[in-house]
Scaffold this motif. Structure first.
Motif, PDB file in Angstrom:
ATOM      1  N   PRO A   2       0.823  -1.201   0.000  1.00  0.00           N
ATOM      2  CA  PRO A   2       0.000   0.000   0.000  1.00  0.00           C
ATOM      3  C   PRO A   2       0.860   1.255   0.000  1.00  0.00           C
ATOM      4  CG  PRO A   2      -0.251  -1.180   2.063  1.00  0.00           C
ATOM      5  CD  PRO A   2       0.706  -1.973   1.220  1.00  0.00           C
ATOM      6  N   ASN A   3       0.275   2.227  -0.575  1.00  0.00           N
ATOM      7  CA  ASN A   3       0.930   3.518  -0.684  1.00  0.00           C
ATOM      8  C   ASN A   3       0.930   4.189   0.684  1.00  0.00           C
ATOM      9  OD1 ASN A   3       1.890   5.968  -1.438  1.00  0.00           O
ATOM     10  ND2 ASN A   3       0.404   6.302  -3.065  1.00  0.00           N
ATOM     11  N   ILE A   4       2.011   4.792   1.068  1.00  0.00           N
ATOM     12  CA  ILE A   4       2.128   5.438   2.373  1.00  0.00           C
ATOM     13  C   ILE A   4       1.158   6.624   2.486  1.00  0.00           C
ATOM     14  CG2 ILE A   4       3.989   7.051   1.892  1.00  0.00           C
ATOM     15  CD1 ILE A   4       4.943   5.784   4.761  1.00  0.00           C
ATOM     16  N   ALA A   5       0.872   7.283   1.376  1.00  0.00           N
ATOM     17  CA  ALA A   5      -0.050   8.424   1.382  1.00  0.00           C
ATOM     18  C   ALA A   5      -1.464   7.967   1.718  1.00  0.00           C
ATOM     19  CB  ALA A   5      -0.026   9.129   0.045  1.00  0.00           C
ATOM     20  N   SER A   6      -1.888   6.828   1.179  1.00  0.00           N
ATOM     21  CA  SER A   6      -3.241   6.344   1.472  1.00  0.00           C
ATOM     22  C   SER A   6      -3.352   5.880   2.913  1.00  0.00           C
ATOM     23  CB  SER A   6      -3.630   5.233   0.501  1.00  0.00           C
ATOM     24  OG  SER A   6      -2.791   4.112   0.694  1.00  0.00           O
ATOM     25  N   ILE A   7      -2.297   5.291   3.477  1.00  0.00           N
ATOM     26  CA  ILE A   7      -2.318   4.884   4.880  1.00  0.00           C
ATOM     27  C   ILE A   7      -2.385   6.122   5.779  1.00  0.00           C
ATOM     28  CG2 ILE A   7      -0.940   3.787   6.706  1.00  0.00           C
ATOM     29  CD1 ILE A   7       0.129   1.869   4.609  1.00  0.00           C
ATOM     30  N   LEU A   8      -1.627   7.113   5.459  1.00  0.00           N
ATOM     31  CA  LEU A   8      -1.644   8.354   6.235  1.00  0.00           C
ATOM     32  C   LEU A   8      -3.018   9.022   6.164  1.00  0.00           C
ATOM     33  CD1 LEU A   8       0.121  10.188   7.961  1.00  0.00           C
ATOM     34  CD2 LEU A   8       0.738  11.414   5.889  1.00  0.00           C
ATOM     35  N   LYS A   9      -3.587   9.009   4.984  1.00  0.00           N
ATOM     36  CA  LYS A   9      -4.917   9.598   4.807  1.00  0.00           C
ATOM     37  C   LYS A   9      -5.966   8.841   5.611  1.00  0.00           C
ATOM     38  CE  LYS A   9      -8.138  10.812   1.173  1.00  0.00           C
ATOM     39  NZ  LYS A   9      -8.430  10.743  -0.252  1.00  0.00           N
ATOM     40  N   ALA A  10      -5.921   7.526   5.627  1.00  0.00           N
ATOM     41  CA  ALA A  10      -6.865   6.710   6.397  1.00  0.00           C
ATOM     42  C   ALA A  10      -6.713   6.959   7.885  1.00  0.00           C
ATOM     43  CB  ALA A  10      -6.654   5.235   6.058  1.00  0.00           C
ATOM     44  N   VAL A  15      -8.688   9.405  13.058  1.00  0.00           N
ATOM     45  CA  VAL A  15      -8.483  10.271  14.214  1.00  0.00           C
ATOM     46  C   VAL A  15      -9.465  11.440  14.188  1.00  0.00           C
ATOM     47  CG1 VAL A  15      -6.817  11.832  15.317  1.00  0.00           C
ATOM     48  CG2 VAL A  15      -6.065   9.596  14.519  1.00  0.00           C
ATOM     49  N   ALA A  16      -9.729  11.969  13.007  1.00  0.00           N
ATOM     50  CA  ALA A  16     -10.687  13.075  12.897  1.00  0.00           C
ATOM     51  C   ALA A  16     -12.090  12.621  13.292  1.00  0.00           C
ATOM     52  CB  ALA A  16     -10.684  13.621  11.470  1.00  0.00           C
ATOM     53  N   ARG A  17     -12.491  11.415  12.867  1.00  0.00           N
ATOM     54  CA  ARG A  17     -13.807  10.883  13.255  1.00  0.00           C
ATOM     55  C   ARG A  17     -13.901  10.712  14.768  1.00  0.00           C
ATOM     56  NH1 ARG A  17     -13.627   7.408   8.473  1.00  0.00           N
ATOM     57  NH2 ARG A  17     -12.457   6.018   9.816  1.00  0.00           N
ATOM     58  N   LYS A  18     -12.820  10.228  15.373  1.00  0.00           N
ATOM     59  CA  LYS A  18     -12.789  10.036  16.817  1.00  0.00           C
ATOM     60  C   LYS A  18     -12.955  11.372  17.544  1.00  0.00           C
ATOM     61  CE  LYS A  18      -9.864   7.976  20.361  1.00  0.00           C
ATOM     62  NZ  LYS A  18      -8.558   7.368  20.638  1.00  0.00           N
ATOM     63  N   GLU A  19     -12.250  12.387  17.076  1.00  0.00           N
ATOM     64  CA  GLU A  19     -12.359  13.714  17.684  1.00  0.00           C
ATOM     65  C   GLU A  19     -13.766  14.297  17.498  1.00  0.00           C
ATOM     66  OE1 GLU A  19     -10.220  15.621  19.495  1.00  0.00           O
ATOM     67  OE2 GLU A  19      -8.947  13.826  19.598  1.00  0.00           O
ATOM     68  N   VAL A  20     -14.309  14.152  16.307  1.00  0.00           N
ATOM     69  CA  VAL A  20     -15.654  14.676  16.025  1.00  0.00           C
ATOM     70  C   VAL A  20     -16.687  13.966  16.892  1.00  0.00           C
ATOM     71  CG1 VAL A  20     -17.450  14.775  14.255  1.00  0.00           C
ATOM     72  CG2 VAL A  20     -15.133  15.489  13.711  1.00  0.00           C
ATOM     73  N   ARG A  21     -16.536  12.645  17.052  1.00  0.00           N
ATOM     74  CA  ARG A  21     -17.466  11.876  17.873  1.00  0.00           C
ATOM     75  C   ARG A  21     -17.435  12.373  19.315  1.00  0.00           C
ATOM     76  NH1 ARG A  21     -15.510   6.747  17.224  1.00  0.00           N
ATOM     77  NH2 ARG A  21     -16.359   6.738  15.131  1.00  0.00           N
TER      78      ARG A  21
END
Length: 146
Positions: A2-10, A15-21
């Motif tokens: 896998p591409n490192i950019a896609s892992i970083l994006k995921a 983390v953003a979903r966790k913070e929003v929740r």
């Protein structure tokens, strides 16, 4: 691999979903508290409006005083009939203004009494009773002197 950019994006989106929740949970708790306070305020407003209607109803009722302010001078209670007042006035052949002069009120007041829009006070009932006892000649004499 896998591409490192896609892992970083995921990972960033997780983390953003966790913070929003976490933020949404605090907002939900605040919303529930506000809704409860709004419901309580509505209940209080409804209770106050009900009490206001009850007070308004009692304020429109005529107050009967236990002292002699509400009683006639002779001790007999006077009754008022709008139709009898109108009949007496027409029998004498008087206008409402003339009849009002005899009683000591305005002609418009006589009309309101005859139509049932208003009721005379105790002192005015006594004046009406005094006029009711007069004959046509006595009425003419009183009107001539005024």
């Amino acid at each position: 691999m896998p591409n490192i950019a896609s892992i970083l994006k995921a990972e960033i989106s997780r983390v953003a979903r966790k913070e929003v929740r976490a933020e949404i949970e605090t907002l939900k708790k605040a919303s529930v508290a506000h809704r409860a306070s709004i419901a309580e305020l509505r209940r209080q407003v409804n209770a106050l409006e009900k009490e206001l209607r009850r007070f308004a109803k009692t304020a429109t009722r005529p107050a009967t005083l236990p002292d002699s302010a509400n009683e006639p001078a002779e001790g007999t209670k006077r009754r008022f009939s709008a139709t009898r007042l109108a009949a007496h006035r027409t029998r004498l052949g008087l206008s409402a203004a003339s009849y009002g002069q005899l009683v000591g009120v305005a002609g418009q007041t006589i009309y309101h009494w005859e139509q049932g829009k208003a009721r005379p006070r105790v002192a005015q009932l006594e004046s009406l009773a005094a006029v009711r006892d007069l004959g046509a000649r006595e009425v003419a004499e009183r009107l001539a002197t005024r």
